[in-house]
Design an enzyme around this catalytic site. Structure first.
Site, PDB file in Angstrom:
ATOM      1  N   GLY A  13       0.570  -1.122   0.175  1.00 33.99           N
ATOM      2  CA  GLY A  13       0.304   0.026   0.245  1.00 33.99           C
ATOM      3  C   GLY A  13       0.804   1.117   0.020  1.00 33.99           C
ATOM      4  N   GLY A  15      -0.553   4.288  -0.032  1.00 32.63           N
ATOM      5  CA  GLY A  15      -1.084   5.879   0.503  1.00 32.63           C
ATOM      6  C   GLY A  15      -0.431   6.260   1.332  1.00 32.63           C
ATOM      7  CG  PHE A  16      -1.472   9.851   3.023  1.00 32.22           C
ATOM      8  CD1 PHE A  16      -0.958  10.812   3.369  1.00 32.22           C
ATOM      9  CD2 PHE A  16      -3.218  10.285   2.861  1.00 32.22           C
ATOM     10  CE1 PHE A  16      -1.556  11.938   2.889  1.00 32.22           C
ATOM     11  CE2 PHE A  16      -3.450  10.830   2.069  1.00 32.22           C
ATOM     12  CZ  PHE A  16      -2.988  11.243   2.181  1.00 32.22           C
ATOM     13  CB  VAL A  81      -1.454  -7.560  -1.557  1.00 35.91           C
ATOM     14  CG1 VAL A  81      -0.772  -8.894  -0.968  1.00 35.91           C
ATOM     15  CG2 VAL A  81       0.681  -7.424  -2.900  1.00 35.91           C
ATOM     16  CD  GLU A 172     -13.078  18.866   2.922  1.00 35.13           C
ATOM     17  OE1 GLU A 172     -12.964  17.840   2.593  1.00 35.13           O
ATOM     18  OE2 GLU A 172     -12.819  19.402   4.483  1.00 35.13           O
ATOM     19  CB  ALA A 317      -3.918  11.512   6.079  1.00 35.99           C
TER      20      ALA A 317
HETATM   21  C1  LIG Z   1     -12.938  11.348  -0.144  1.00 38.08           C
HETATM   22  C2  LIG Z   1     -11.647  11.618   1.034  1.00 38.08           C
HETATM   23  C3  LIG Z   1     -11.415  12.780   1.559  1.00 38.08           C
HETATM   24  C4  LIG Z   1     -10.721  12.171   3.559  1.00 38.08           C
HETATM   25  N1  LIG Z   1     -10.334  13.387   4.019  1.00 38.08           N
HETATM   26  C5  LIG Z   1      -9.300  13.425   4.354  1.00 38.08           C
HETATM   27  C6  LIG Z   1      -9.523  14.525   5.108  1.00 38.08           C
HETATM   28  O1  LIG Z   1      -9.734  15.374   4.902  1.00 38.08           O
HETATM   29  N2  LIG Z   1      -8.037  14.841   5.959  1.00 38.08           N
HETATM   30  C7  LIG Z   1      -7.528  13.419   6.887  1.00 38.08           C
HETATM   31  O2  LIG Z   1      -7.069  13.233   7.361  1.00 38.08           O
HETATM   32  N3  LIG Z   1      -8.491  12.122   6.256  1.00 38.08           N
HETATM   33  C8  LIG Z   1      -8.679  12.020   5.209  1.00 38.08           C
HETATM   34  N4  LIG Z   1      -9.323  11.239   3.925  1.00 38.08           N
HETATM   35  C9  LIG Z   1      -9.375   9.422   4.966  1.00 38.08           C
HETATM   36  C10 LIG Z   1      -7.589   9.410   4.297  1.00 38.08           C
HETATM   37  O3  LIG Z   1      -6.679   9.678   3.076  1.00 38.08           O
HETATM   38  C11 LIG Z   1      -7.430   8.106   5.310  1.00 38.08           C
HETATM   39  O4  LIG Z   1      -7.485   8.115   6.805  1.00 38.08           O
HETATM   40  C12 LIG Z   1      -5.647   7.395   4.503  1.00 38.08           C
HETATM   41  O5  LIG Z   1      -5.349   7.845   3.315  1.00 38.08           O
HETATM   42  C13 LIG Z   1      -5.197   6.304   5.090  1.00 38.08           C
HETATM   43  O6  LIG Z   1      -4.082   5.725   4.549  1.00 38.08           O
HETATM   44  P1  LIG Z   1      -3.968   4.159   4.838  1.00 38.08           P
HETATM   45  O7  LIG Z   1      -1.774   4.247   4.274  1.00 38.08           O
HETATM   46  O8  LIG Z   1      -3.959   3.453   5.467  1.00 38.08           O
HETATM   47  O9  LIG Z   1      -4.667   4.024   3.022  1.00 38.08           O
HETATM   48  P2  LIG Z   1      -4.468   4.496   1.341  1.00 38.08           P
HETATM   49  O10 LIG Z   1      -4.488   6.008   1.995  1.00 38.08           O
HETATM   50  O11 LIG Z   1      -6.215   4.502   1.560  1.00 38.08           O
HETATM   51  O12 LIG Z   1      -3.986   3.649   1.044  1.00 38.08           O
HETATM   52  C14 LIG Z   1      -4.502   2.368   0.709  1.00 38.08           C
HETATM   53  C15 LIG Z   1      -3.106   2.581  -0.506  1.00 38.08           C
HETATM   54  O13 LIG Z   1      -2.786   0.700  -0.867  1.00 38.08           O
HETATM   55  C16 LIG Z   1      -3.369  -0.250  -1.908  1.00 38.08           C
HETATM   56  N5  LIG Z   1      -3.963  -1.610  -1.962  1.00 38.08           N
HETATM   57  C17 LIG Z   1      -4.672  -1.529  -1.153  1.00 38.08           C
HETATM   58  N6  LIG Z   1      -5.530  -3.158  -1.349  1.00 38.08           N
HETATM   59  C18 LIG Z   1      -4.618  -2.740  -2.243  1.00 38.08           C
HETATM   60  C19 LIG Z   1      -3.382  -4.585  -2.717  1.00 38.08           C
HETATM   61  N7  LIG Z   1      -4.397  -6.048  -2.756  1.00 38.08           N
HETATM   62  N8  LIG Z   1      -2.357  -4.978  -3.090  1.00 38.08           N
HETATM   63  C20 LIG Z   1      -1.415  -3.663  -3.586  1.00 38.08           C
HETATM   64  N9  LIG Z   1      -2.232  -2.262  -3.479  1.00 38.08           N
HETATM   65  C21 LIG Z   1      -3.377  -2.757  -2.207  1.00 38.08           C
HETATM   66  C22 LIG Z   1      -4.175   0.942  -2.845  1.00 38.08           C
HETATM   67  O14 LIG Z   1      -3.750   1.017  -4.570  1.00 38.08           O
HETATM   68  C23 LIG Z   1      -3.481   2.418  -1.944  1.00 38.08           C
HETATM   69  O15 LIG Z   1      -2.559   3.639  -2.687  1.00 38.08           O
HETATM   70  C24 LIG Z   1     -10.194  10.478   3.602  1.00 38.08           C
HETATM   71  C25 LIG Z   1     -10.165   9.851   2.635  1.00 38.08           C
HETATM   72  C26 LIG Z   1     -11.053  10.025   1.622  1.00 38.08           C
HETATM   73  C27 LIG Z   1     -11.427   8.935   0.904  1.00 38.08           C
END
Ligand SMILES: Cc1cc2nc3c(=O)[nH]c(=O)nc-3n(C[C@H](O)[C@H](O)[C@H](O)COP(=O)(O)OP(=O)(O)OC[C@H]3O[C@@H](n4cnc5c(N)ncnc54)[C@H](O)[C@@H]3O)c2cc1C
Length: 456
Positions: A13, A15-16, A81, A172, A317
Protein backbone atom coordinates in the site's frame (compact mmCIF):
# COMPACT_ATOMS: atom_id res chain seq x y z
CA UNK A 1 34.09 -11.62 4.71
CA UNK A 2 30.83 -10.63 2.96
CA UNK A 3 28.38 -8.27 4.72
CA UNK A 4 25.33 -9.92 6.33
CA UNK A 5 22.23 -9.76 4.12
CA UNK A 6 20.07 -6.69 4.61
CA UNK A 7 16.64 -7.51 6.07
CA UNK A 8 13.88 -7.13 3.51
CA UNK A 9 10.85 -5.05 4.49
CA UNK A 10 7.84 -5.38 2.18
CA UNK A 11 5.24 -2.62 2.48
CA UNK A 12 1.83 -3.23 0.92
CA UNK A 13 0.00 0.00 0.00
CA UNK A 14 1.51 3.28 -1.17
CA UNK A 15 -1.06 5.48 0.56
CA UNK A 16 -0.18 7.72 3.49
CA UNK A 17 0.85 4.91 5.85
CA UNK A 18 2.89 2.85 3.40
CA UNK A 19 4.61 5.74 1.68
CA UNK A 20 5.73 7.37 4.91
CA UNK A 21 6.99 4.01 6.17
CA UNK A 22 9.05 3.56 2.99
CA UNK A 23 10.48 7.04 3.34
CA UNK A 24 11.43 6.40 6.95
CA UNK A 25 13.23 3.19 5.97
CA UNK A 26 14.98 4.54 2.91
CA UNK A 27 18.35 5.51 4.41
CA UNK A 28 18.60 2.64 6.90
CA UNK A 29 20.23 -0.81 6.94
CA UNK A 30 17.19 -2.54 5.42
CA UNK A 31 15.85 -2.94 1.86
CA UNK A 32 12.30 -1.62 1.51
CA UNK A 33 9.98 -2.75 -1.26
CA UNK A 34 6.76 -0.76 -1.61
CA UNK A 35 3.98 -2.64 -3.42
CA UNK A 36 0.76 -1.10 -4.75
CA UNK A 37 -1.87 -2.01 -7.32
CA UNK A 38 -1.60 1.55 -8.65
CA UNK A 39 1.62 3.23 -9.72
CA UNK A 40 0.70 6.45 -7.93
CA UNK A 41 0.15 7.82 -4.45
CA UNK A 42 -3.27 9.48 -4.22
CA UNK A 43 -3.88 12.47 -1.96
CA UNK A 44 -7.36 11.32 -0.95
CA UNK A 45 -8.35 14.40 1.12
CA UNK A 46 -8.75 16.27 -2.19
CA UNK A 47 -10.53 13.45 -4.06
CA UNK A 48 -13.88 15.14 -3.58
CA UNK A 49 -12.56 18.04 -5.67
CA UNK A 50 -11.88 15.62 -8.54
CA UNK A 51 -15.48 14.43 -8.26
CA UNK A 52 -16.68 18.05 -8.18
CA UNK A 53 -14.72 18.91 -11.34
CA UNK A 54 -12.43 21.27 -9.46
CA UNK A 55 -9.17 19.37 -9.88
CA UNK A 56 -7.83 16.89 -12.41
CA UNK A 57 -6.97 13.41 -11.10
CA UNK A 58 -3.29 13.94 -11.85
CA UNK A 59 -3.26 17.09 -9.67
CA UNK A 60 -3.73 14.94 -6.58
CA UNK A 61 -1.72 11.88 -7.60
CA UNK A 62 2.03 11.41 -7.86
CA UNK A 63 3.96 8.47 -9.39
CA UNK A 64 5.47 6.36 -6.61
CA UNK A 65 8.62 5.67 -8.60
CA UNK A 66 9.29 9.42 -8.84
CA UNK A 67 8.90 9.79 -5.09
CA UNK A 68 11.28 6.92 -4.37
CA UNK A 69 13.76 7.83 -7.11
CA UNK A 70 16.10 9.70 -4.80
CA UNK A 71 15.80 7.25 -1.91
CA UNK A 72 18.49 4.58 -1.67
CA UNK A 73 17.27 1.15 -0.59
CA UNK A 74 13.58 1.82 -1.35
CA UNK A 75 12.07 0.22 -4.44
CA UNK A 76 8.58 0.01 -5.91
CA UNK A 77 6.64 -2.93 -7.42
CA UNK A 78 3.33 -2.55 -9.24
CA UNK A 79 1.28 -5.54 -8.12
CA UNK A 80 -2.09 -6.44 -6.70
CA UNK A 81 -1.61 -8.42 -3.49
CA UNK A 82 -3.93 -11.42 -3.43
CA UNK A 83 -2.83 -13.36 -0.35
CA UNK A 84 -0.28 -13.46 2.43
CA UNK A 85 1.42 -16.60 3.66
CA UNK A 86 2.05 -15.49 7.24
CA UNK A 87 3.77 -18.76 8.19
CA UNK A 88 6.03 -18.81 5.13
CA UNK A 89 6.56 -15.00 5.20
CA UNK A 90 5.59 -14.51 1.57
CA UNK A 91 3.35 -11.90 -0.06
CA UNK A 92 1.47 -13.40 -2.98
CA UNK A 93 0.74 -10.85 -5.65
CA UNK A 94 -0.36 -11.05 -9.26
CA UNK A 95 2.10 -13.31 -11.04
CA UNK A 96 4.75 -13.12 -8.34
CA UNK A 97 5.57 -14.12 -4.79
CA UNK A 98 7.52 -11.69 -2.66
CA UNK A 99 9.34 -13.02 0.42
CA UNK A 100 9.83 -10.74 3.40
CA UNK A 101 11.62 -10.55 6.73
CA UNK A 102 9.27 -7.81 7.92
CA UNK A 103 5.89 -6.82 6.51
CA UNK A 104 3.97 -3.55 6.83
CA UNK A 105 0.36 -3.74 5.70
CA UNK A 106 -1.21 -0.42 4.74
CA UNK A 107 -4.00 -1.28 2.31
CA UNK A 108 -6.45 1.24 3.77
CA UNK A 109 -10.23 1.05 3.91
CA UNK A 110 -13.35 0.67 1.78
CA UNK A 111 -16.81 2.23 1.92
CA UNK A 112 -19.13 0.78 4.54
CA UNK A 113 -22.80 0.57 3.57
CA UNK A 114 -24.09 -0.75 6.91
CA UNK A 115 -26.31 -3.29 5.15
CA UNK A 116 -28.59 -0.59 3.72
CA UNK A 117 -30.45 -2.33 0.87
CA UNK A 118 -29.33 -1.13 -2.54
CA UNK A 119 -26.57 1.12 -1.20
CA UNK A 120 -23.62 -1.03 -2.27
CA UNK A 121 -25.21 -1.48 -5.66
CA UNK A 122 -26.60 1.93 -6.50
CA UNK A 123 -24.79 4.53 -4.42
CA UNK A 124 -21.55 6.14 -5.55
CA UNK A 125 -18.72 5.57 -3.08
CA UNK A 126 -15.85 8.06 -2.99
CA UNK A 127 -12.72 6.19 -2.01
CA UNK A 128 -10.59 5.73 -5.12
CA UNK A 129 -9.48 7.80 -8.07
CA UNK A 130 -11.65 5.73 -10.43
CA UNK A 131 -14.67 6.40 -8.25
CA UNK A 132 -13.90 10.14 -8.18
CA UNK A 133 -13.65 10.31 -11.97
CA UNK A 134 -16.73 8.09 -12.42
CA UNK A 135 -18.77 10.33 -10.14
CA UNK A 136 -17.67 13.48 -11.96
CA UNK A 137 -18.64 11.94 -15.31
CA UNK A 138 -21.98 10.90 -13.90
CA UNK A 139 -22.78 14.37 -12.49
CA UNK A 140 -21.87 16.10 -15.75
CA UNK A 141 -23.87 13.44 -17.63
CA UNK A 142 -26.93 14.13 -15.45
CA UNK A 143 -26.94 17.76 -16.57
CA UNK A 144 -26.58 16.72 -20.21
CA UNK A 145 -29.56 14.38 -19.84
CA UNK A 146 -31.62 16.97 -17.99
CA UNK A 147 -31.01 19.45 -20.83
CA UNK A 148 -33.12 17.39 -23.23
CA UNK A 149 -35.46 15.65 -20.79
CA UNK A 150 -39.03 16.72 -21.59
CA UNK A 151 -40.68 15.84 -18.26
CA UNK A 152 -40.19 18.07 -15.24
CA UNK A 153 -40.16 15.01 -13.01
CA UNK A 154 -37.37 13.38 -15.03
CA UNK A 155 -35.35 16.60 -15.07
CA UNK A 156 -35.69 17.07 -11.34
CA UNK A 157 -34.60 13.50 -10.70
CA UNK A 158 -31.58 13.92 -12.98
CA UNK A 159 -30.38 17.09 -11.22
CA UNK A 160 -31.11 16.07 -7.64
CA UNK A 161 -27.94 14.94 -5.87
CA UNK A 162 -28.22 13.19 -2.52
CA UNK A 163 -25.11 12.93 -0.37
CA UNK A 164 -25.36 10.44 2.46
CA UNK A 165 -23.19 11.23 5.48
CA UNK A 166 -22.70 14.68 7.00
CA UNK A 167 -19.13 13.97 8.06
CA UNK A 168 -16.28 16.08 6.70
CA UNK A 169 -16.18 14.39 3.29
CA UNK A 170 -19.95 14.77 2.86
CA UNK A 171 -19.81 18.42 3.93
CA UNK A 172 -16.84 19.21 1.69
CA UNK A 173 -18.37 17.46 -1.29
CA UNK A 174 -21.80 19.03 -0.80
CA UNK A 175 -20.22 22.51 -0.70
CA UNK A 176 -18.02 21.88 -3.73
CA UNK A 177 -20.94 20.42 -5.71
CA UNK A 178 -23.23 23.31 -4.84
CA UNK A 179 -20.58 25.76 -6.06
CA UNK A 180 -20.01 23.74 -9.24
CA UNK A 181 -23.72 23.76 -9.98
CA UNK A 182 -24.57 27.34 -9.01
CA UNK A 183 -21.54 28.67 -10.89
CA UNK A 184 -20.29 26.97 -14.05
CA UNK A 185 -23.01 24.37 -14.68
CA UNK A 186 -26.02 26.67 -14.55
CA UNK A 187 -24.13 28.99 -16.90
CA UNK A 188 -23.44 26.02 -19.20
CA UNK A 189 -27.11 25.02 -19.14
CA UNK A 190 -29.03 28.30 -19.29
CA UNK A 191 -32.24 26.45 -20.21
CA UNK A 192 -32.38 24.62 -16.88
CA UNK A 193 -34.69 25.94 -14.19
CA UNK A 194 -32.54 26.53 -11.11
CA UNK A 195 -35.49 25.56 -8.90
CA UNK A 196 -35.29 22.03 -10.28
CA UNK A 197 -31.66 21.59 -9.18
CA UNK A 198 -31.11 20.23 -5.67
CA UNK A 199 -28.17 19.15 -3.52
CA UNK A 200 -29.36 17.41 -0.36
CA UNK A 201 -27.08 16.32 2.46
CA UNK A 202 -28.46 13.51 4.63
CA UNK A 203 -27.09 12.90 8.12
CA UNK A 204 -28.46 10.32 10.55
CA UNK A 205 -27.31 12.21 13.62
CA UNK A 206 -28.36 15.52 15.15
CA UNK A 207 -25.95 17.88 13.43
CA UNK A 208 -23.08 18.21 10.97
CA UNK A 209 -20.22 17.49 10.99
CA UNK A 210 -20.47 15.23 14.05
CA UNK A 211 -17.63 15.52 16.52
CA UNK A 212 -16.90 19.24 16.08
CA UNK A 213 -17.76 21.87 18.74
CA UNK A 214 -21.33 23.18 18.62
CA UNK A 215 -20.38 26.64 17.32
CA UNK A 216 -18.51 25.16 14.35
CA UNK A 217 -21.35 22.74 13.57
CA UNK A 218 -23.84 25.60 13.58
CA UNK A 219 -21.59 27.64 11.29
CA UNK A 220 -21.18 24.69 8.89
CA UNK A 221 -24.89 23.98 8.66
CA UNK A 222 -25.82 27.65 8.22
CA UNK A 223 -23.18 28.19 5.59
CA UNK A 224 -24.19 25.14 3.56
CA UNK A 225 -27.83 26.23 3.66
CA UNK A 226 -26.86 29.68 2.40
CA UNK A 227 -25.00 27.97 -0.46
CA UNK A 228 -28.24 26.26 -1.47
CA UNK A 229 -27.59 22.84 0.09
CA UNK A 230 -30.62 21.26 1.71
CA UNK A 231 -29.31 19.86 4.99
CA UNK A 232 -31.42 17.11 6.57
CA UNK A 233 -30.32 15.86 9.98
CA UNK A 234 -31.81 12.81 11.73
CA UNK A 235 -32.32 11.46 8.22
CA UNK A 236 -31.65 7.71 8.26
CA UNK A 237 -31.36 6.08 4.85
CA UNK A 238 -33.47 2.92 4.57
CA UNK A 239 -32.91 1.98 0.93
CA UNK A 240 -31.25 3.13 -2.25
CA UNK A 241 -32.76 2.29 -5.63
CA UNK A 242 -31.62 3.31 -9.14
CA UNK A 243 -34.09 6.20 -9.06
CA UNK A 244 -34.51 7.24 -5.43
CA UNK A 245 -33.22 7.28 -1.90
CA UNK A 246 -35.75 6.18 0.75
CA UNK A 247 -35.52 7.46 4.31
CA UNK A 248 -36.64 5.55 7.36
CA UNK A 249 -39.33 8.17 8.11
CA UNK A 250 -40.99 7.34 4.78
CA UNK A 251 -39.58 10.24 2.76
CA UNK A 252 -38.65 9.33 -0.80
CA UNK A 253 -36.21 11.58 -2.65
CA UNK A 254 -36.25 10.85 -6.40
CA UNK A 255 -32.65 10.98 -7.64
CA UNK A 256 -30.22 9.17 -9.90
CA UNK A 257 -27.25 10.17 -7.76
CA UNK A 258 -26.69 8.97 -4.23
CA UNK A 259 -23.14 9.67 -3.07
CA UNK A 260 -22.12 7.52 -0.12
CA UNK A 261 -19.75 9.17 2.37
CA UNK A 262 -21.42 7.71 5.45
CA UNK A 263 -18.84 5.24 6.62
CA UNK A 264 -15.65 3.31 6.02
CA UNK A 265 -14.34 -0.04 7.18
CA UNK A 266 -11.00 -1.82 6.99
CA UNK A 267 -9.99 -3.38 3.68
CA UNK A 268 -11.83 -6.76 3.72
CA UNK A 269 -8.80 -8.54 2.23
CA UNK A 270 -7.12 -8.47 5.65
CA UNK A 271 -9.66 -10.91 7.05
CA UNK A 272 -9.36 -13.17 4.02
CA UNK A 273 -5.58 -13.16 4.55
CA UNK A 274 -6.03 -14.61 8.04
CA UNK A 275 -5.40 -11.46 10.08
CA UNK A 276 -7.39 -10.89 13.29
CA UNK A 277 -10.06 -8.28 12.60
CA UNK A 278 -12.61 -6.41 14.73
CA UNK A 279 -16.21 -5.46 13.89
CA UNK A 280 -15.30 -2.59 11.55
CA UNK A 281 -13.00 -4.85 9.53
CA UNK A 282 -9.80 -3.32 10.87
CA UNK A 283 -6.92 -5.47 12.06
CA UNK A 284 -6.55 -5.61 15.82
CA UNK A 285 -2.90 -4.82 16.48
CA UNK A 286 -0.78 -4.51 19.60
CA UNK A 287 0.10 -1.00 20.83
CA UNK A 288 3.40 -1.44 18.96
CA UNK A 289 1.34 -1.87 15.72
CA UNK A 290 2.43 -5.51 15.47
CA UNK A 291 0.00 -8.32 14.72
CA UNK A 292 -0.40 -10.62 17.76
CA UNK A 293 1.86 -13.71 17.43
CA UNK A 294 3.54 -12.19 14.37
CA UNK A 295 6.16 -9.74 15.62
CA UNK A 296 7.48 -9.37 12.06
CA UNK A 297 4.11 -8.09 10.73
CA UNK A 298 2.89 -4.51 11.26
CA UNK A 299 -0.42 -2.95 10.25
CA UNK A 300 -0.80 0.83 9.89
CA UNK A 301 -3.28 3.48 8.77
CA UNK A 302 -6.97 2.91 8.11
CA UNK A 303 -6.45 -0.85 8.27
CA UNK A 304 -5.14 -0.82 11.85
CA UNK A 305 -7.40 -0.79 14.88
CA UNK A 306 -5.50 0.91 17.70
CA UNK A 307 -7.19 2.24 20.81
CA UNK A 308 -6.13 5.29 22.75
CA UNK A 309 -8.09 6.45 25.77
CA UNK A 310 -10.57 3.62 25.22
CA UNK A 311 -11.46 4.70 21.68
CA UNK A 312 -10.21 3.47 18.32
CA UNK A 313 -8.08 6.06 16.53
CA UNK A 314 -9.87 7.69 13.58
CA UNK A 315 -9.21 6.72 10.00
CA UNK A 316 -7.39 9.88 8.95
CA UNK A 317 -4.20 10.72 7.11
CA UNK A 318 -2.16 11.95 10.13
CA UNK A 319 -2.80 8.69 11.99
CA UNK A 320 -1.66 6.72 8.92
CA UNK A 321 1.44 8.89 8.43
CA UNK A 322 2.49 8.74 12.08
CA UNK A 323 1.87 5.00 12.24
CA UNK A 324 3.84 4.39 9.04
CA UNK A 325 6.85 6.16 10.55
CA UNK A 326 6.37 4.43 13.92
CA UNK A 327 6.22 0.96 12.32
CA UNK A 328 9.39 1.70 10.33
CA UNK A 329 11.19 2.80 13.52
CA UNK A 330 10.03 -0.28 15.39
CA UNK A 331 11.36 -2.53 12.64
CA UNK A 332 14.72 -0.78 12.88
CA UNK A 333 14.66 -1.34 16.65
CA UNK A 334 14.00 -5.05 16.08
CA UNK A 335 16.85 -5.22 13.55
CA UNK A 336 19.15 -3.74 16.23
CA UNK A 337 17.89 -6.24 18.79
CA UNK A 338 15.84 -3.70 20.77
CA UNK A 339 12.16 -3.86 21.74
CA UNK A 340 9.51 -2.08 19.66
CA UNK A 341 7.86 0.93 21.30
CA UNK A 342 4.10 1.54 21.68
CA UNK A 343 2.58 4.01 19.23
CA UNK A 344 1.30 7.37 20.51
CA UNK A 345 -0.86 9.57 18.27
CA UNK A 346 -0.25 13.31 18.26
CA UNK A 347 -3.54 14.91 17.23
CA UNK A 348 -2.92 18.34 15.71
CA UNK A 349 -6.57 19.18 15.13
CA UNK A 350 -9.42 19.17 12.69
CA UNK A 351 -10.33 21.18 9.61
CA UNK A 352 -13.23 21.03 7.17
CA UNK A 353 -13.61 23.18 4.04
CA UNK A 354 -17.17 24.21 3.22
CA UNK A 355 -16.66 26.35 0.15
CA UNK A 356 -15.34 29.66 -1.07
CA UNK A 357 -13.97 31.67 1.91
CA UNK A 358 -15.54 29.21 4.32
CA UNK A 359 -14.07 26.48 6.49
CA UNK A 360 -14.03 25.44 10.13
CA UNK A 361 -10.92 24.57 12.09
CA UNK A 362 -10.26 23.30 15.55
CA UNK A 363 -6.53 23.40 16.24
CA UNK A 364 -5.60 22.66 19.83
CA UNK A 365 -7.81 24.91 21.91
CA UNK A 366 -8.30 27.40 19.09
CA UNK A 367 -11.53 27.24 17.09
CA UNK A 368 -12.15 29.40 14.11
CA UNK A 369 -14.39 29.55 11.10
CA UNK A 370 -14.89 31.48 7.87
CA UNK A 371 -12.08 33.11 5.91
CA UNK A 372 -9.19 32.56 8.39
CA UNK A 373 -10.02 28.85 8.69
CA UNK A 374 -10.29 28.62 4.90
CA UNK A 375 -6.82 30.17 4.42
CA UNK A 376 -5.34 27.72 6.94
CA UNK A 377 -7.11 24.82 5.20
CA UNK A 378 -5.78 25.90 1.77
CA UNK A 379 -2.22 26.37 3.06
CA UNK A 380 -2.08 23.04 4.88
CA UNK A 381 -3.38 21.13 1.87
CA UNK A 382 -0.99 22.83 -0.54
CA UNK A 383 1.88 22.18 1.84
CA UNK A 384 0.98 18.51 2.30
CA UNK A 385 0.58 17.72 -1.40
CA UNK A 386 3.48 15.75 -2.81
CA UNK A 387 5.49 17.33 -5.63
CA UNK A 388 6.03 20.93 -6.69
CA UNK A 389 4.13 20.41 -9.95
CA UNK A 390 1.03 19.18 -8.16
CA UNK A 391 1.14 22.11 -5.73
CA UNK A 392 1.43 24.54 -8.61
CA UNK A 393 -1.40 22.94 -10.59
CA UNK A 394 -3.71 22.86 -7.60
CA UNK A 395 -2.95 26.52 -6.79
CA UNK A 396 -3.61 27.54 -10.40
CA UNK A 397 -6.91 25.65 -10.48
CA UNK A 398 -8.02 27.10 -7.15
CA UNK A 399 -7.02 30.62 -8.18
CA UNK A 400 -8.86 30.26 -11.50
CA UNK A 401 -11.94 29.05 -9.73
CA UNK A 402 -11.72 31.79 -7.11
CA UNK A 403 -11.20 34.66 -9.56
CA UNK A 404 -13.51 33.61 -12.37
CA UNK A 405 -16.08 31.34 -10.67
CA UNK A 406 -15.07 28.82 -13.29
CA UNK A 407 -13.99 25.18 -13.24
CA UNK A 408 -11.44 24.18 -15.84
CA UNK A 409 -12.19 20.49 -15.51
CA UNK A 410 -15.44 19.52 -17.16
CA UNK A 411 -14.62 16.62 -19.46
CA UNK A 412 -16.79 13.55 -19.55
CA UNK A 413 -14.24 10.85 -20.29
CA UNK A 414 -15.57 8.13 -22.61
CA UNK A 415 -13.79 5.46 -20.57
CA UNK A 416 -16.20 5.99 -17.71
CA UNK A 417 -19.33 6.73 -19.72
CA UNK A 418 -22.34 4.46 -19.45
CA UNK A 419 -25.61 4.20 -21.33
CA UNK A 420 -28.12 6.42 -19.56
CA UNK A 421 -30.80 3.74 -19.73
CA UNK A 422 -28.83 1.43 -17.42
CA UNK A 423 -28.90 1.74 -13.66
CA UNK A 424 -25.64 3.40 -12.73
CA UNK A 425 -24.21 0.76 -10.49
CA UNK A 426 -24.86 -2.16 -12.80
CA UNK A 427 -21.99 -0.90 -14.86
CA UNK A 428 -20.21 0.98 -12.15
CA UNK A 429 -19.65 -1.32 -9.26
CA UNK A 430 -21.24 -4.72 -9.10
CA UNK A 431 -21.30 -5.98 -5.52
CA UNK A 432 -17.82 -7.01 -4.47
CA UNK A 433 -16.96 -9.66 -1.91
CA UNK A 434 -18.91 -9.02 1.23
CA UNK A 435 -21.20 -6.44 -0.31
CA UNK A 436 -23.93 -8.85 -1.27
CA UNK A 437 -24.00 -10.07 2.31
CA UNK A 438 -24.14 -6.50 3.48
CA UNK A 439 -27.15 -5.81 1.30
CA UNK A 440 -29.14 -8.59 2.83
CA UNK A 441 -27.81 -8.01 6.32
CA UNK A 442 -29.53 -6.48 9.34
CA UNK A 443 -31.38 -3.28 9.92
CA UNK A 444 -29.82 -0.14 8.56
CA UNK A 445 -28.28 2.03 11.18
CA UNK A 446 -26.73 5.43 11.20
CA UNK A 447 -23.08 5.13 10.41
CA UNK A 448 -20.20 7.06 11.78
CA UNK A 449 -19.11 9.88 9.58
CA UNK A 450 -16.84 8.90 6.72
CA UNK A 451 -13.20 9.80 6.93
CA UNK A 452 -12.92 12.22 9.81
CA UNK A 453 -11.43 15.65 9.30
CA UNK A 454 -7.96 16.43 10.41
CA UNK A 455 -5.32 19.05 10.24
CA UNK A 456 -3.35 16.53 8.18
C1 LIG B 1 -12.74 11.37 -0.09
C2 LIG B 1 -11.84 11.28 1.12
C3 LIG B 1 -11.55 12.43 1.85
C4 LIG B 1 -10.72 12.37 2.96
N1 LIG B 1 -10.43 13.52 3.63
C5 LIG B 1 -9.53 13.49 4.64
C6 LIG B 1 -9.12 14.69 5.31
O1 LIG B 1 -9.59 15.78 4.98
N2 LIG B 1 -8.21 14.61 6.29
C7 LIG B 1 -7.67 13.40 6.66
O2 LIG B 1 -6.80 13.37 7.53
N3 LIG B 1 -8.04 12.25 6.08
C8 LIG B 1 -8.96 12.26 5.08
N4 LIG B 1 -9.33 11.10 4.46
C9 LIG B 1 -8.85 9.82 5.02
C10 LIG B 1 -7.43 9.53 4.58
O3 LIG B 1 -7.31 9.70 3.20
C11 LIG B 1 -7.11 8.12 5.00
O4 LIG B 1 -7.21 8.03 6.41
C12 LIG B 1 -5.71 7.72 4.57
O5 LIG B 1 -5.60 7.77 3.18
C13 LIG B 1 -5.36 6.34 5.08
O6 LIG B 1 -4.09 6.02 4.66
P1 LIG B 1 -3.69 4.50 4.42
O7 LIG B 1 -2.24 4.51 4.06
O8 LIG B 1 -4.13 3.67 5.54
O9 LIG B 1 -4.58 4.03 3.19
P2 LIG B 1 -4.72 4.67 1.67
O10 LIG B 1 -4.19 6.04 1.68
O11 LIG B 1 -6.12 4.42 1.35
O12 LIG B 1 -3.76 3.75 0.85
C14 LIG B 1 -4.00 2.39 0.63
C15 LIG B 1 -3.16 1.95 -0.56
O13 LIG B 1 -3.16 0.54 -0.62
C16 LIG B 1 -3.29 0.13 -1.97
N5 LIG B 1 -3.86 -1.21 -1.95
C17 LIG B 1 -5.02 -1.60 -1.36
N6 LIG B 1 -5.18 -2.91 -1.51
C18 LIG B 1 -4.12 -3.37 -2.20
C19 LIG B 1 -3.72 -4.66 -2.67
N7 LIG B 1 -4.46 -5.75 -2.42
N8 LIG B 1 -2.57 -4.77 -3.37
C20 LIG B 1 -1.81 -3.68 -3.62
N9 LIG B 1 -2.14 -2.44 -3.19
C21 LIG B 1 -3.27 -2.29 -2.49
C22 LIG B 1 -4.21 1.18 -2.59
O14 LIG B 1 -4.05 1.25 -3.99
C23 LIG B 1 -3.71 2.45 -1.88
O15 LIG B 1 -2.68 3.09 -2.61
C24 LIG B 1 -10.17 11.13 3.35
C25 LIG B 1 -10.44 9.97 2.61
C26 LIG B 1 -11.28 10.05 1.51
C27 LIG B 1 -11.56 8.80 0.71
Amino acid sequence: MSAPPRPRVVIVGAGFGGLWAARALAQTPVDALLVDRNNYHAFLPLLYQVAAAELEPEDIAYPVRSILRTLRHARFALADVEAIDLAGRVVKATERSIPYDFLILATGSVSHFFGVPGAARYAFPLKTMEQGIGLRNHILGCFERAAHEPSAEGRRRAVTFAIVGGGPTGVEFAGALAELIRGPLLRDFPGLDTREVCVVLLEARESIPPGLPESLRAYTEGRLRRMGVEVRVRAVVAEVTPHAVHLRDGTVIPTETVVWTAGVRGDPSARAWGLPTVADGRVKVLPTLQVPNHPEVYVVGDLASVEEGGRALPMVAPVAIQQGVAAARNILRQVRGADPQPFRYRDRGTMVAIGRNAAVACLGRRRFSGFPAWIVWLSVHIFKLIGFRNRLLVMINWAWDYLFYERAVRLILPLQARPSSQPAAEVRHPPGPGQAAEESGGAPKPGPDGPKPSAL
